[in-house]
Design an enzyme around this catalytic site. Structure first.
Site, PDB file in Angstrom:
ATOM      1  N   THR A  62      86.138  28.160  27.550  1.00 28.47           N
ATOM      2  CA  THR A  62      86.441  29.563  27.794  1.00 28.47           C
ATOM      3  C   THR A  62      85.149  30.325  28.038  1.00 28.47           C
ATOM      4  O   THR A  62      85.177  31.400  28.639  1.00 28.47           O
ATOM      5  CB  THR A  62      87.196  30.208  26.601  1.00 28.47           C
ATOM      6  OG1 THR A  62      86.479  29.921  25.397  1.00 28.47           O
ATOM      7  CG2 THR A  62      88.618  29.690  26.510  1.00 28.47           C
ATOM      8  N   LYS A 106      77.017  27.478  23.726  1.00 30.10           N
ATOM      9  CA  LYS A 106      78.241  26.829  23.258  1.00 30.10           C
ATOM     10  C   LYS A 106      77.830  25.915  22.118  1.00 30.10           C
ATOM     11  O   LYS A 106      76.637  25.731  21.872  1.00 30.10           O
ATOM     12  CB  LYS A 106      78.904  26.016  24.374  1.00 30.10           C
ATOM     13  CG  LYS A 106      77.910  25.139  25.169  1.00 30.10           C
ATOM     14  CD  LYS A 106      78.556  24.415  26.338  1.00 30.10           C
ATOM     15  CE  LYS A 106      78.834  25.282  27.522  1.00 30.10           C
ATOM     16  NZ  LYS A 106      80.249  25.435  27.827  1.00 30.10           N
ATOM     17  N   ARG A 107      78.807  25.335  21.411  1.00 26.66           N
ATOM     18  CA  ARG A 107      78.461  24.365  20.386  1.00 26.66           C
ATOM     19  C   ARG A 107      77.554  23.285  20.991  1.00 26.66           C
ATOM     20  O   ARG A 107      77.703  22.913  22.155  1.00 26.66           O
ATOM     21  CB  ARG A 107      79.730  23.723  19.820  1.00 26.66           C
ATOM     22  CG  ARG A 107      80.559  24.657  18.960  1.00 26.66           C
ATOM     23  CD  ARG A 107      79.796  25.122  17.751  1.00 26.66           C
ATOM     24  NE  ARG A 107      79.499  24.018  16.872  1.00 26.66           N
ATOM     25  CZ  ARG A 107      79.955  23.879  15.635  1.00 26.66           C
ATOM     26  NH1 ARG A 107      80.731  24.817  15.125  1.00 26.66           N
ATOM     27  NH2 ARG A 107      79.667  22.839  14.897  1.00 26.66           N
ATOM     28  N   HIS A 163      94.009  20.168  21.886  1.00 28.85           N
ATOM     29  CA  HIS A 163      92.728  20.703  22.340  1.00 28.85           C
ATOM     30  C   HIS A 163      91.678  19.662  22.660  1.00 28.85           C
ATOM     31  O   HIS A 163      90.565  20.016  23.029  1.00 28.85           O
ATOM     32  CB  HIS A 163      92.130  21.629  21.282  1.00 28.85           C
ATOM     33  CG  HIS A 163      92.778  22.974  21.219  1.00 28.85           C
ATOM     34  ND1 HIS A 163      92.373  24.030  22.000  1.00 28.85           N
ATOM     35  CD2 HIS A 163      93.814  23.423  20.484  1.00 28.85           C
ATOM     36  CE1 HIS A 163      93.122  25.084  21.724  1.00 28.85           C
ATOM     37  NE2 HIS A 163      94.018  24.746  20.816  1.00 28.85           N
ATOM     38  N   LYS A 187      84.191  33.634  30.636  1.00 26.62           N
ATOM     39  CA  LYS A 187      83.489  34.872  30.283  1.00 26.62           C
ATOM     40  C   LYS A 187      82.366  35.143  31.277  1.00 26.62           C
ATOM     41  O   LYS A 187      82.185  36.273  31.733  1.00 26.62           O
ATOM     42  CB  LYS A 187      82.886  34.761  28.874  1.00 26.62           C
ATOM     43  CG  LYS A 187      83.897  34.552  27.766  1.00 26.62           C
ATOM     44  CD  LYS A 187      83.199  34.137  26.454  1.00 26.62           C
ATOM     45  CE  LYS A 187      84.203  33.580  25.469  1.00 26.62           C
ATOM     46  NZ  LYS A 187      83.556  32.887  24.325  1.00 26.62           N
ATOM     47  N   LYS A 245      78.818  18.102  25.925  1.00 23.72           N
ATOM     48  CA  LYS A 245      78.546  19.362  26.624  1.00 23.72           C
ATOM     49  C   LYS A 245      77.205  19.305  27.372  1.00 23.72           C
ATOM     50  O   LYS A 245      76.895  20.157  28.196  1.00 23.72           O
ATOM     51  CB  LYS A 245      78.580  20.532  25.652  1.00 23.72           C
ATOM     52  CG  LYS A 245      79.991  20.841  25.108  1.00 23.72           C
ATOM     53  CD  LYS A 245      79.964  21.996  24.116  1.00 23.72           C
ATOM     54  CE  LYS A 245      81.307  22.323  23.494  1.00 23.72           C
ATOM     55  NZ  LYS A 245      82.158  23.212  24.320  1.00 23.72           N
TER      56      LYS A 245
HETATM   57  C1  LIG Z   1      83.631  31.618  23.949  1.00 23.39           C
HETATM   58  C2  LIG Z   1      82.960  31.095  22.753  1.00 23.39           C
HETATM   59  C3  LIG Z   1      82.920  29.724  22.502  1.00 23.39           C
HETATM   60  C4  LIG Z   1      83.503  28.697  23.455  1.00 23.39           C
HETATM   61  O1  LIG Z   1      82.534  28.382  24.432  1.00 23.39           O
HETATM   62  P1  LIG Z   1      82.674  27.109  25.386  1.00 23.39           P
HETATM   63  O2  LIG Z   1      81.569  27.297  26.358  1.00 23.39           O
HETATM   64  O3  LIG Z   1      84.008  27.206  26.030  1.00 23.39           O
HETATM   65  O4  LIG Z   1      82.510  25.910  24.543  1.00 23.39           O
HETATM   66  C5  LIG Z   1      82.276  29.280  21.376  1.00 23.39           C
HETATM   67  N1  LIG Z   1      81.687  30.133  20.527  1.00 23.39           N
HETATM   68  C6  LIG Z   1      81.687  31.462  20.735  1.00 23.39           C
HETATM   69  C7  LIG Z   1      80.989  32.350  19.773  1.00 23.39           C
HETATM   70  C8  LIG Z   1      82.325  31.995  21.852  1.00 23.39           C
HETATM   71  O5  LIG Z   1      82.329  33.316  22.041  1.00 23.39           O
END
Ligand SMILES: *Cc1c(COP(=O)(O)O)cnc(C)c1O
Length: 820
Positions: free
Chosen positions: A668, A560-561, A369, A672, A566
């Site tokens: 991911t 996101k984190r 990952h 979404k 990022k």
């Molecule tokens: C989808 C999701 C992530 C991953 O988000 P990225 O933008 O791909 O880093 C992290 N936390 C939560 C709660 C999510 O639903």
């Protein structure tokens, strides 16, 4: 011999789905299970009673799914993951069973609003971010595409911390998702295993003259199983998520207790239970926590013992293991499983090493990952050896086999040998978990096309040379049930109206929407739904934070984190530059924007926490400046989790996916947003590359350095100072932040953060700034033509079906597991 004839056990009657029956059963559970009178029941009691009624409807299918695997001898898939970021489960379960309307009506007849009680369900956050959420989407998709599967993980008492803001700083509070009990889970007292730590290894000769190693651990705990059902779409299959909880062998030392040492008598018990008490925070550096290694071994060993026991219940011996069992390692956290399987086969079941090793490699596969060197797990040899002495021996034995093969068979150089070794000899000796997972697996996959390509030339270049047929790609996906149907019922309804229901079973059928993307009537309906979702998010922000948002502004969202790669920092610096522009050029037609952020920082990650504070400092200044005339608003929504994502994603006009190219394995979140009709502004990183290929380059805004350009800039010597001096916008924004314009109470707060950009700019914030700012103005341009905007965003929804995790799981099943 017992002569009593075999009893005829009646099967329970199938459960009805009629609302009146559901309502009756809810009252029954409320009264007899929870012990509450409907007149005094609290919303939480209604929630529990409803879950119990829904759960009954899952159990029949669950048992049928299990029986079927025994009957057919189908291969089972085991997904080992230290994280499952599952979120709430009730809506998912009800909707996948096709009972949404019935349950809503049943509750309404009792005067209860399903949405109110659904909102009370705790958000199970047994994970940090994308990796854990992927595991949760996979559980749902494996049930949907009918792969017999078990997820294995840890039942943390406290999941990821709850984030609060205090004066703009992140504060971490314990999350207590089990406070009201957990009506979803079943404790399986019969499935408990002993897990050892420490001690010594003895060599013995068995009665039939076979040499054996016997590990005599110094400490032992019990791993107890808790099962949660995972229901597939349309209730086709129900799989099991089995989470392990640590319990003491001796709950209380009675002698000590009776002698008056009441605390000492419970020491064993507390020590055991602390093992599974908290989720280890991602990115916490250094990760060298003994407790973490103990957690990894604990859940790996429990899972493998369980897998082997189940196999022996059905088959004679372990020669058939690779044909009947596929074990997927989600990252290296369960990599010690490779050594544990060899140990169990050799030391417990008496197999010889070469055969055990062959079976092991054919059974395991591993998903990588991350390429970030600091995130590649390794353990100091002395720690590993003290905690897992037998596994250390096995790892040396594996290493000898691999290195001899590489040296003698393949003529590898010293440098190549050093890099494929399971032991890193470059400093203090360390066990490399990535290399262990690699050599112990027949398949190693990356999570996007770009990431897989980079893996072959970076972290695993030499291992790839040794085993050139092992690395393959499986681009991540998301489940469209949670991330479209449930989180966006308005859009789902509109799509059904336009193209029928086929997309509910095959997300790629969303393509049929393409023909509607320029239709003004359809665009209008699509826009109305987006607006309703923005109003819903505005209401949440108003009630939680007291900030009022204008739903007609562009909602520009980055959630996101919080991590430097990022690049939330790039986003907020651009906001500062825009703020300057709006004030300097009040005569221009600025597109009103709301920039929303959410995300947690690892508690020990100083710069990430500082970035949260900066966003809040900038937000306070801009939101309160009348000369901005409401054209720009910045909001940091606290406590990002799955439930918050479910509200924010459908409300986004613009999705920020702006990581430094080459650093985001897949993402991911990007998927979404695209599925829910947002335009993406992003770099060519992770799955953004494949998103561009799928939606078409006219329907995504790409900017910035590409992965190979980033590495070239880094190796050629990057001169950020020259870049900054050449960009007035950037220079002014950095000067404002660095000199304390946004932090009058502490003018030096951001000096070090800004100095980092000037001196090395590792994450290419300066290098990409101009391209990013220009891309943002391009986004503004598109927005001013609303029809063009909606053509693009509808095309996104129409063309994101490939990113369904059903597709990902089918690829794993066909190409790696050969199951299902
Ligand atoms: C989808 C999701 C992530 C991953 O988000 P990225 O933008 O791909 O880093 C992290 N936390 C939560 C709660 C999510 O639903």
């Amino acid at each position: 011999m017992n002569t009593v004839s075999k009893p005829i056990i009646p099967s329970p009657a199938p459960r009805s789905s009629r609302p009146e029956i559901l309502a009756e059963e809810i009252i029954e559970r409320l009264t007899y299970r929870i012990g509450k009178d409907a007149k005094v029941a609290k919303p939480h009691d209604w929630l529990t009673a409803t879950i119990l009624v829904v759960r009954d409807r899952i159990i029949d299918k669950w048992m049928a799914s299990t029986r079927e695997v025994y009957a057919t001898g189908a291969k089972r898939v085991y997904y080992l993951s230290l994280e499952f970021l599952i979120g709430r489960l009730m809506r998912d379960a009800i909707s996948n069973l096709g009972l949404m309307e019935e349950v809503r009506d049943a509750l309404a007849s009792l005067g209860v609003d399903v949405n109110v009680i659904a909102g009370l369900e705790p958000d199970a956050a047994l994970g940090n971010g994308g990796l854990g959420r992927l595991a949760a989407c996979f559980m749902e998709s494996m049930a949907t595409v009918e792969v017999p599967a078990y997820g294995y993980g840890i039942r943390y008492v406290h999941g990821l911390f709850r984030q609060q803001l205090a004066d703009g700083w992140q504060v971490e509070l314990p999350e207590n998702w089990l406070a009201h009990g957990n009506p979803w889970e079943f404790e399986r007292r019969e499935s408990a295993y002993e897990i050892g730590f420490g001690g010594a290894v003895e060599f013995i000769t068995t009665h039939d003259d076979q040499p054996r190693y016997v590990w005599k651990p110094a400490e032992r705990v019990i791993a107890a199983a808790f099962d949660t059902p995972a229901v597939g779409w349309r209730g086709k299959r129900v799989n099991t998520l089995r989470l392990w909880s640590a319990q003491p062998i001796d709950p209380i030392l009675l002698d000590a207790f009776n002698a008056g040492d009441h605390i000492g008598a419970l020491r064993e018990s507390n020590k055991a239970e602390s093992l599974t008490r908290v989720l280890y925070p991602a990115d916490a550096t250094p990760a060298g926590q003994e407790l973490r290694l103990r957690q990894e071994f604990f859940f790996s060993s429990a899972s493998l013992q369980d897998i082997l026991r189940r196999h022996l219940q059905q088959y004679d011996d372990f020669t058939s293991l690779p044909d009947k069992v596929a074990i997927q390692l989600n990252d290296t956290h369960p990599a010690v499983s490779v050594a544990e399987l060899v140990r169990l086969l050799c030391d417990v079941h008496g197999m010889d090493f070469d055969q055990a090793w062959d079976i092991t490699r054919r059974t395991f596969s591993y998903t990588n990952h991350t390429l970030l060197p600091e995130a590649l797990e390794s353990w100091a040899v002395p720690l590993f050896e003290r905690l897992l002495p037998r596994h250390m021996q096995i790892i040396y034995a594996i290493n000898a086999k691999i290195l001899i093969d590489a040296r003698k068979g393949k003529n590898f150089s010293d440098g190549e040998i050093r890099s494929i070794s399971l032991i890193d000899e470059s400093g203090d000796r360390r066990v490399r978990m990535g290399n262990l997972a690699f050599v112990g697996s027949h398949s190693i996959n990356g999570v996007s096309a770009l990431h897989t390509d980079l893996m072959k030339v970076t972290v695993f270049a030499d291992l790839h040379k040794l085993y050139p047929d092992r690395i393959n790609n499986k681009t991540n996906g998301i489940t469209p049930r949670r991330w479209l149907q449930q989180c966006n019922p308005g859009l789902t309804g509109l799509i059904r109206e336009a193209i029928g229901d086929e997309f509910l079973d095959d997300a790629e059928k969303l393509r049929a929407l393409d023909v509607h993307s320029s239709d003004p009537a359809f665009q209008q309906k699509f826009a109305a739904i987006k607006r309703a979702n923005k109003v819903a998010l505005s209401n949440l922000v108003a009630s939680r934070m007291g900030v009022k948002l204008d739903p007609s502004a562009m909602f520009d969202i980055q959630i996101k984190r919080i991590h430097e790669y990022k690049r939330q920092l790039l986003n907020i610096i651009e906001a500062v530059a825009l703020y300057d522009q709006i004030r300097s050029h009040p005569e221009l037609d600025w597109v009103p924007r709301v920039k929303l952020f959410a995300g947690k920082a690892a508690p020990s990650y100083y710069n990430a926490k500082l970035i949260i504070k900066l966003i809040n400092d900038v937000s306070r200044t801009i939101n309160n400046d009348p000369s901005v005339r409401g054209l720009l608003k910045i909001v940091f929504v606290p406590n990002y989790n799955v439930s918050l994502a479910e509200v924010m994603v459908p409300a986004a006009d613009l999705s920020e996916q702006i990581s430094t190219a080459g650093m985001e394995a897949s993402g991911t979140g990007n998927m979404k947003f695209g599925l829910n009709g947002a335009l993406t502004i992003g770099t060519l990183d992770g799955a953004n590359v494949e998103m561009r290929d799928n939606v078409g380059e006219d329907n995504i805004v790409i900017f910035g350095l590409k992965a190979d350009e980033v590495s070239k800039v880094r190796s050629d010597g990057h001169n950020p100072r020259a870049i900054i001096e050449g960009s007035r916008e950037l220079a002014q924004a950095l000067a404002a932040i660095g000199s304390g314009v946004f932090s009058p109470d502490d003018r030096n707060r951001y000096t070090s953060l800004i100095d980092g950009i000037y001196s090395h700019d590792w994450f290419m914030v300066a290098a990409d700034f101009d391209a990013y700012a220009q891309a943002q103005r391009e986004v503004d341009q598109i927005w001013t033509n609303q029809s063009a905007w909606y053509t693009k965003t509808i095309n996104n929804t129409a063309r994101m079906g490939w990113f369904s995790s059903d597709r990902t799981i089918r690829q794993y099943a066909d190409e790696i597991w050969r199951a299902g």
